[in-house]
Every structure is written in structure tokens, then in C-alpha cells.
Motif scaffolding. Structure first.
Motif, PDB file in Angstrom:
ATOM      1  N   TYR A   9      -4.646 110.115 -12.433  1.00 14.11           N
ATOM      2  CA  TYR A   9      -4.083 108.807 -12.768  1.00 14.11           C
ATOM      3  C   TYR A   9      -5.050 108.134 -13.742  1.00 14.11           C
ATOM      4  O   TYR A   9      -6.092 107.622 -13.330  1.00 14.11           O
ATOM      5  CB  TYR A   9      -3.890 107.955 -11.514  1.00 14.11           C
ATOM      6  N   PRO A  10      -4.738 108.147 -15.026  1.00 14.09           N
ATOM      7  CA  PRO A  10      -5.717 107.697 -16.024  1.00 14.09           C
ATOM      8  C   PRO A  10      -5.915 106.194 -16.092  1.00 14.09           C
ATOM      9  O   PRO A  10      -6.920 105.730 -16.635  1.00 14.09           O
ATOM     10  CB  PRO A  10      -5.143 108.226 -17.337  1.00 14.09           C
ATOM     11  N   VAL A  11      -4.955 105.409 -15.583  1.00 12.77           N
ATOM     12  CA  VAL A  11      -5.042 103.957 -15.613  1.00 12.77           C
ATOM     13  C   VAL A  11      -4.750 103.437 -14.206  1.00 12.77           C
ATOM     14  O   VAL A  11      -3.635 103.598 -13.707  1.00 12.77           O
ATOM     15  CB  VAL A  11      -4.041 103.333 -16.611  1.00 12.77           C
ATOM     16  N   VAL A  12      -5.739 102.823 -13.571  1.00 12.52           N
ATOM     17  CA  VAL A  12      -5.589 102.375 -12.184  1.00 12.52           C
ATOM     18  C   VAL A  12      -6.137 100.960 -12.041  1.00 12.52           C
ATOM     19  O   VAL A  12      -7.246 100.667 -12.512  1.00 12.52           O
ATOM     20  CB  VAL A  12      -6.337 103.321 -11.210  1.00 12.52           C
ATOM     21  N   TRP A  13      -5.368 100.080 -11.409  1.00  8.64           N
ATOM     22  CA  TRP A  13      -5.869  98.741 -11.073  1.00  8.64           C
ATOM     23  C   TRP A  13      -6.580  98.817  -9.728  1.00  8.64           C
ATOM     24  O   TRP A  13      -6.027  99.325  -8.759  1.00  8.64           O
ATOM     25  CB  TRP A  13      -4.740  97.725 -10.999  1.00  8.64           C
ATOM     26  N   TYR A  62      -2.152  95.710 -18.714  1.00  6.75           N
ATOM     27  CA  TYR A  62      -3.310  95.191 -17.971  1.00  6.75           C
ATOM     28  C   TYR A  62      -4.229  94.387 -18.895  1.00  6.75           C
ATOM     29  O   TYR A  62      -4.833  93.393 -18.476  1.00  6.75           O
ATOM     30  CB  TYR A  62      -4.079  96.336 -17.320  1.00  6.75           C
ATOM     31  N   GLY A  63      -4.337  94.827 -20.161  1.00  7.06           N
ATOM     32  CA  GLY A  63      -5.154  94.094 -21.113  1.00  7.06           C
ATOM     33  C   GLY A  63      -4.661  92.673 -21.328  1.00  7.06           C
ATOM     34  O   GLY A  63      -5.448  91.723 -21.421  1.00  7.06           O
ATOM     35  N   VAL A  64      -3.329  92.511 -21.395  1.00  2.81           N
ATOM     36  CA  VAL A  64      -2.754  91.165 -21.534  1.00  2.81           C
ATOM     37  C   VAL A  64      -3.136  90.316 -20.324  1.00  2.81           C
ATOM     38  O   VAL A  64      -3.537  89.144 -20.465  1.00  2.81           O
ATOM     39  CB  VAL A  64      -1.222  91.229 -21.693  1.00  2.81           C
ATOM     40  N   LYS A 130       1.336  95.741 -12.916  1.00  2.00           N
ATOM     41  CA  LYS A 130       1.381  96.737 -11.842  1.00  2.00           C
ATOM     42  C   LYS A 130       2.749  97.409 -11.779  1.00  2.00           C
ATOM     43  O   LYS A 130       2.852  98.616 -11.515  1.00  2.00           O
ATOM     44  CB  LYS A 130       1.057  96.075 -10.505  1.00  2.00           C
ATOM     45  N   GLN A 131       3.807  96.630 -12.024  1.00  2.14           N
ATOM     46  CA  GLN A 131       5.158  97.194 -11.993  1.00  2.14           C
ATOM     47  C   GLN A 131       5.373  98.167 -13.145  1.00  2.14           C
ATOM     48  O   GLN A 131       5.990  99.232 -12.981  1.00  2.14           O
ATOM     49  CB  GLN A 131       6.203  96.087 -12.047  1.00  2.14           C
TER      50      GLN A 131
END
Length: 354
Positions: A9-13, A62-64, A130-131
């Protein structure tokens, strides 16, 4: 030797920050980068720490939010004005990948349409990001399953060629082109993946081959110039690639070298599939001539690692993408099914929404 990574998972919060797999360090090092500021996210996208159109879109969302979180005002109009500045900096990172612009547009629309105090807007933006992240994983799994159905029915086990990386690393997880490969492997339809090395950034060698090894999928690495020879030898039954932007007529922009593979596939009667989510289709462009093509630093051409591979004084041309004409594409596989390029607009335009 790296230990096996079970799921990618390359992008995770996580809690209050974004975790990115640093794809510039693979396959030799598995490094996770923590991002807490939108400026750092913009830099990560531009320098290809995170790459692949869907993954870029998730990262940009996520950057926004990270940019919104840092805005110090309770005035709604001032907040929205400053959020547009954040969005513009993120837009300027990678011009070709339309998912970047789609995700930013969705985040801005959320901010404009949400009623309530600024702090509530910020929380809503996080939930929207997240959605977008969760939706992309489900979308890729659907692409994989539709792709298996579109593949040739003979032979029973297929040898599939792919170019660049359109796997879990290029998405929120599972992948588009490699999503089709994963589903085919799960269903017993795959014999082997042939991965083009993909000069000049070597995403096929560094990323696609690495992903296949993680899951035990048989993979053979070839240089870009070997694809046509492999087809002539009967080694390839189908080609599946991803896309960074698809025009309304089905012309598809993908990593440089994809067009050459499509020409070779046509010459050898090998079906050529593009796997991408609906968000990758840019219905505002009638054909591929309007797709902006990013040009990158020539150091990618003349240097491998720390070694210069050509004489000083040579000039360079380094487009990151090319556009494969629709007439070379057998079908475009989306989360809604596989469609001939001519079917995209009549079948899918009304389904697309920001």
C-alpha cells in the motif's frame, strides 16, 4: 536481499500524517517516508517518491488536506482562497496524470459545498481523502476481475507482457494492469509475466518485477527492445498496460515506450489492453493530441546511478510519456467493464463525476 512484503500500500494515512513507500529506493531498500506538510507531498509527487496516476491522485488528495490543515483562519472565503493556492502547487507537480487533477477537483468541490465552520471543512476534507484512497483499492480489484474476463480464452494459461509499473505501487493497492495480472494469477489463468525494464527510470525492472516477486508470480525481465522479438517467438499472448490519461476517443497516454509495444502487438496479432479507472479518462479531450506530455530532467537519460553513459556534448530528449492511438487498443478495462475505445464516451461519460 529485502524480506518479503505481504501487501503493498504505497499511500497510507496514519494518525496525523501520510506514509509513502519511497519508490525511488526500490528494489534495494524498502523505505517509508512520513509526510506532514503539503509542500513535502508536492515534492514527493514531483520527484517520483510516489508515482503512478491513481497513487498520485490519492497522494494529492491527502496533500490538499495537509495544506488545509495548516491554514490559520476562521474566515471561510479566506480559507477557500488559500486552499486554491495549495491546490495549484500540487497541480504543477505532474502535468500528464489526469487523476491528480481529478482528485484535487474533488477535494475543492468538497470544500466549497460543505456547510459549517472552517474546522469542520478541514475534517470533511480528510474524510474525503480517505474515501478516495479506499475507493481506489476497490476500483482496482474490479478492474482486475473485468480484465481477466476480457483476456484471450486460449491458451488456458497466458503469458502477459506489461510495460512500466501499473501495480499496487502505482495505485492505492492491487493495481490496474498488474491488477489484471493478479486476478489472472488467482484464477489460474497466468503462466508468466514478461516485464519490460522501461527505460529511462526502469520502473519495470525496479517495481513491477519486485511486486511479482513479493507474491510469487513468475516474472521474466526483458529490455524494452526485446518486446517485438518475444512476440514473434510466440512468447506473448496478451499485453496489458496502465494509463495516465485517456482521451474521449480512446487514445491513451502511458509511460514512454508503450506506443512501440502497441505497434509490435498489432503487427503480431497480440491483443493490447489498457487498464485504468474511469477517473483516468479525460472526456474534455476529443483525442490524444491534447494530452500534455511531461518532459523530465535529461540526467535520467545520460546517467545510470552515478555513472554517465555517454559523451559530454550530446543533446537529449526525454519525454516521460507517449500516446498510443485508439486503433491499436483492443479494449480499455475499467471498473465498469472492458470497452472498445469507441465505446468509452457513449458507455461511461455519464458515470464520471467529480
Amino acid at each position: 536481499m529485502l524480506s518479503t512484503v505481504a501487501q503493498v500500500y504505497p499511500v497510507v494515512w496514519q494518525e496525523d500524517r501520510v506514509l509513502l513507500i519511497d519508490q525511488t529506493r526500490l528494489p534495494n531498500e524498502y523505505i517509508v517516508v512520513e509526510i506532514s506538510r503539503y509542500e513535502d507531498m508536492a515534492r514527493a509527487i514531483k520527484t517520483m517518491i510516489v508515482r503512478g496516476a491513481p497513487a498520485i491522485g490519492v497522494a494529492a488528495a491527502y496533500g490538499v488536506y495537509l495544506g488545509a490543515r495548516a491554514i490559520q483562519t476562521s474566515d471561510r472565503d479566506q480559507f477557500l482562497a488559500q486552499l486554491e493556492t495549495v491546490a495549484q502547487e500540487l497541480r504543477e507537480t505532474r502535468p500528464t496524470a489526469v487523476n491528480l487533477f481529478w482528485a484535487i477537483a474533488r477535494m475543492l468541490k468538497t470544500a466549497r459545498q460543505t456547510i459549517g465552520p472552517v474546522e469542520y471543512l478541514k475534517e470533511t476534507l480528510l474524510q474525503t481523502a480517505k474515501q478516495i484512497n479506499a475507493d481506489d483499492i476497490q476500483t482496482c480489484q474490479a478492474i482486475g476481475d473485468h480484465g481477466v474476463k476480457a483476456l484471450p480464452t486460449s491458451p488456458e494459461k497466458l503469458r502477459i507482457l506489461t510495460h512500466c509499473n501499473a501495480g499496487a505501487l502505482a495505485t492505492a493497492g492491487y493495481g490496474t494492469a498488474l491488477g489484471v495480472v493478479r486476478s489472472a494469477w488467482r484464477d489460474g489463468r497466468l503462466e508468466r509475466v514478461y516485464a519490460d525494464e522501461t527505460r529511462p527510470r526502469l520502473q519495470g525492472a525496479k517495481l513491477t518485477a519486485w511486486e511479482c516477486v513479493q507474491e510469487g508470480i513468475p516474472v521474466t525481465l526483458i529490455s524494452d527492445g526485446m518486446a517485438a522479438h518475444c512476440m514473434k517467438q510466440g512468447l506473448i499472448h496478451a499485453v496489458v498496460v496502465g494509463a495516465d490519461r485517456i482521451a474521449a476517443n480512446g487514445d491513451a497516454a502511458n509511460k514512454i515506450g508503450t506506443y512501440s509495444v502497441a505497434i509490435a502487438a498489432k503487427a503480431h496479432n497480440v491483443p493490447f489492453f489498457v487498464a485504468a479507472p474511469l477517473s483516468t479518462i479525460d472526456f474534455s479531450l476529443s483525442d490524444g493530441s491534447g494530452i500534455p506530455i511531461e518532459e523530465r530532467d535529461p540526467v535520467e537519460i545520460y546517467q545510470v546511478g552515478d555513472t554517465r553513459i555517454c559523451s559530454p556534448g550530446v543533446e537529449f530528449y526525454n519525454p516521460a510519456f507517449d500516446v498510443t492511438p485508439a486503433e491499436l487498443i483492443t479494449a480499455i478495462v475499467t471498473e465498469f467493464g472492458a470497452f472498445a475505445p469507441s465505446e468509452l464516451k457513449p458507455q461511461l461519460h455519464e458515470k464520471q463525476a467529480v
